[in-house]
Design a protein around this motif. Structure first.
Motif, mmCIF file in Angstrom:
data_model
loop_
_atom_site.group_PDB
_atom_site.id
_atom_site.type_symbol
_atom_site.label_atom_id
_atom_site.label_comp_id
_atom_site.label_asym_id
_atom_site.label_seq_id
_atom_site.Cartn_x
_atom_site.Cartn_y
_atom_site.Cartn_z
ATOM 1 N N GLY A 116 0.837 -1.186 0.000
ATOM 2 C CA GLY A 116 0.000 0.000 0.000
ATOM 3 C C GLY A 116 0.873 1.237 0.000
ATOM 4 N N ILE A 117 0.445 2.257 -0.722
ATOM 5 C CA ILE A 117 1.176 3.520 -0.805
ATOM 6 C C ILE A 117 0.321 4.587 -0.132
ATOM 7 N N HIS A 118 0.851 5.212 0.912
ATOM 8 C CA HIS A 118 0.118 6.185 1.725
ATOM 9 C C HIS A 118 0.796 7.551 1.607
ATOM 10 N N PRO A 119 0.485 8.341 0.564
ATOM 11 C CA PRO A 119 1.191 9.609 0.340
ATOM 12 C C PRO A 119 0.649 10.773 1.166
ATOM 13 N N PHE A 120 -0.519 10.598 1.796
ATOM 14 C CA PHE A 120 -1.157 11.698 2.521
ATOM 15 C C PHE A 120 -0.876 11.599 4.018
ATOM 16 N N GLY A 133 6.935 5.885 6.336
ATOM 17 C CA GLY A 133 5.704 5.097 6.342
ATOM 18 C C GLY A 133 4.807 5.359 5.153
ATOM 19 N N ILE A 134 5.402 5.714 4.017
ATOM 20 C CA ILE A 134 4.614 5.911 2.794
ATOM 21 C C ILE A 134 4.372 4.584 2.095
ATOM 22 N N PHE A 135 5.400 3.760 2.031
ATOM 23 C CA PHE A 135 5.287 2.444 1.401
ATOM 24 C C PHE A 135 5.219 1.380 2.495
#
Length: 214
Positions: free
Chosen positions: A36-40, A56-58
């Motif tokens: 999961g990619i969490h860019p926000f 913790g983006i990837f």
């Protein structure tokens, strides 16, 4: 209000499931997303386990997705239902149910590109038991689980293998809230007979239409 919306979504899902059994061109597809990619910015990002990078983006966040599609127009426009199971960003079990539509936007030889969009029902094992968790009121609790509604969009590339089988690669936003992912998948056509075809002068890799007489 949130619980009412969730009940409505589940009711629509049940009705949709019965409608998909109608005699129409249809496919089943299996997808796998490894991360999961969490860019926000997310207030509970400190809880993300299995992070690949320091910010913790990837996140290693494996997800298995089952997709059923029924085609409403040629082999270009479909209605679909998706069911996904995953280990989420906090290493808790989760799932999503998706109802939506998909439109093929381009086909070149054996290659095609499609876009899909629809609504999601998210479910996850409650994060409230995790130390340092900050309450997120966008989720509705029900016992040890919590639920939320959202939207999902997908850009899907498909490679035609033969009349019954395709390989797919896709980019998805929303399989989890505020999250991107990439999937690899396999699609099988239960029937390659186009029920509602459109005239095509030269479509060497369009699914066959044995019942269409131009």
């Amino acid at each position: 209000m949130k619980e009412t919306g969730i009940k409505i979504f589940i009711s629509i899902l049940v009705i949709w499931a019965f409608s998909l059994t109608a005699n129409a061109q249809s496919t089943i597809q299996f997808k796998f997303a490894p991360l999961g990619i969490h860019p926000f910015n997310e207030k509970n990002s400190l809880l993300f386990e299995n992070r690949i990078d320091a910010n913790g983006i990837f996140i290693t966040e494996p997800c298995f997705i089952l997709v059923y599609e029924t085609y409403l127009r040629s082999d270009t426009f479909s209605a679909r239902a998706m069911l996904g199971f995953l280990s989420d960003a906090a290493s808790k079990p989760g799932f999503f149910l998706h109802l939506g539509v998909k439109q093929r936007i381009v086909q070149i030889w054996r290659n095609s590109l499609s876009v899909g969009v629809g609504g999601n029902l998210y479910g996850r094992d409650s994060w409230a038991t995790i130390p340092l968790y900050e309450t997120d009121n966008s989720w509705s609790a029900n016992g040890d689980w919590e639920y939320k509604l959202g939207i999902m969009a997908e850009l899907e590339y498909a490679l035609f293998i033969n009349d019954k089988n395709d390989i797919t690669i896709s980019a998805i936003y929303g399989h989890q809230p505020n999250t991107f992912t990439f999937t690899a998948g396999y699609r099988h056509w239960f029937s390659s007979i186009i029920k509602h075809p459109k005239r095509c002068g030269s479509c060497p890799f369009q699914k066959t239409s044995k019942h269409w007489n131009p």
